[in-house]
Design a protein around this motif. Structure first.
Motif, short mmCIF file in Angstrom:
data_model
loop_
_atom_site.label_atom_id
_atom_site.label_comp_id
_atom_site.label_asym_id
_atom_site.label_seq_id
_atom_site.Cartn_x
_atom_site.Cartn_y
_atom_site.Cartn_z
N UNK A 115 0.85 -1.19 0.00
CA UNK A 115 0.00 0.00 0.00
C UNK A 115 0.89 1.24 0.00
N UNK A 116 0.83 2.01 -1.07
CA UNK A 116 1.68 3.20 -1.19
C UNK A 116 1.20 4.37 -0.32
N UNK A 117 0.06 4.20 0.36
CA UNK A 117 -0.46 5.28 1.20
C UNK A 117 -0.09 5.11 2.68
N UNK A 118 0.59 4.01 3.00
CA UNK A 118 1.01 3.77 4.38
C UNK A 118 2.19 4.68 4.71
N UNK A 119 2.09 5.36 5.85
CA UNK A 119 3.15 6.28 6.28
C UNK A 119 4.12 5.58 7.23
N UNK A 120 5.38 5.94 7.12
CA UNK A 120 6.41 5.41 8.01
C UNK A 120 6.48 6.18 9.31
N UNK A 121 7.51 5.93 10.09
CA UNK A 121 7.70 6.57 11.39
C UNK A 121 7.78 8.08 11.28
N UNK A 122 8.25 8.56 10.13
CA UNK A 122 8.39 10.01 9.92
C UNK A 122 7.13 10.64 9.33
N UNK A 123 6.07 9.84 9.13
CA UNK A 123 4.82 10.36 8.60
C UNK A 123 4.79 10.47 7.08
N UNK A 124 5.84 10.00 6.41
CA UNK A 124 5.92 10.10 4.95
C UNK A 124 5.57 8.76 4.31
N UNK A 125 4.86 8.81 3.19
CA UNK A 125 4.48 7.61 2.45
C UNK A 125 5.56 7.27 1.43
N UNK A 126 5.36 6.15 0.74
CA UNK A 126 6.29 5.76 -0.33
C UNK A 126 6.32 6.83 -1.42
N UNK A 127 5.18 7.43 -1.68
CA UNK A 127 5.14 8.50 -2.69
C UNK A 127 5.95 9.70 -2.24
N UNK A 128 5.87 10.02 -0.94
CA UNK A 128 6.66 11.14 -0.40
C UNK A 128 8.16 10.84 -0.43
N UNK A 129 8.50 9.56 -0.21
CA UNK A 129 9.91 9.17 -0.12
C UNK A 129 10.52 8.84 -1.48
N UNK A 130 9.71 8.83 -2.53
CA UNK A 130 10.21 8.45 -3.86
C UNK A 130 11.48 9.23 -4.19
N UNK A 131 12.49 8.49 -4.65
CA UNK A 131 13.81 9.07 -4.92
C UNK A 131 13.75 10.16 -5.99
N UNK A 132 12.86 10.01 -6.96
CA UNK A 132 12.73 10.98 -8.05
C UNK A 132 11.25 11.10 -8.44
N UNK A 133 10.94 12.09 -9.24
CA UNK A 133 9.58 12.23 -9.77
C UNK A 133 9.23 11.03 -10.64
N UNK A 134 10.22 10.50 -11.34
CA UNK A 134 10.01 9.33 -12.19
C UNK A 134 9.55 8.13 -11.35
#
Length: 147
Positions: A115-134
């Motif tokens: 689930x890409x909407x799950x937030x980590x300990x820092x409150x950021x999701x996989x979409x937020x943590x994505x290394x690049x826009x790509x």
């Protein structure tokens, strides 16, 4: 033996083998077949056939080590913080893979139900943590939950 010198001669360096495989000139072919029609690893359960619950704590630790995160972080504290939040291991792996920009792993995890909407300990999701826009677009295009 080429490693042991012969009487009256100097020790020689062994020559490399000329060729690997049969010397009769024949060719070998693969005798086993994967998957439904003998070609796809996913159909054979070799890759990509895992479900959400097939991932566990050990998978998180192995990926953490494989990606060199232990070397960078210096401890397992970041990984343990995620595991202690009761975040499913497949979602933890997605958070890490997104941050690393690891497309093959992201695809595997999303197919498994991450689930890409799950937030980590820092409150950021996989979409937020994505290394690049790509990578962010890649996640969005593969994810059943369009965020």
């Amino acid at each position: 033996s080429l490693f042991v010198g012969r009487r009256g001669r100097r020790l020689g360096i062994p020559r490399p083998a000329r060729a690997l495989g049969p010397t009769s000139g024949s060719r070998t072919t693969c005798w086993f077949r994967f998957g439904k029609n003998g070609v796809d690893a996913e159909g054979a359960g070799v890759y990509g056939s895992q479900g959400r619950d097939d991932f566990d704590r050990d998978d998180v630790e192995q990926y953490f080590n494989y990606m060199g995160m232990l070397a960078v972080e210096g401890s397992y504290d970041k990984m343990e913080a995620l595991l202690n939040q009761n975040i499913h291991p497949v979602d933890i792996l997605l958070l890490m893979a997104a941050a690393e920009g690891d497309k093959p792993k992201i695809e595997e995890l999303l197919r498994a139900g991450a689930d890409c909407t799950v937030a980590g300990a820092d409150g950021r999701t996989a979409l937020d943590k994505a290394a690049t826009d790509e990578i962010r677009e890649f996640i969005l295009n593969l994810s059943p939950q369009k965020a």
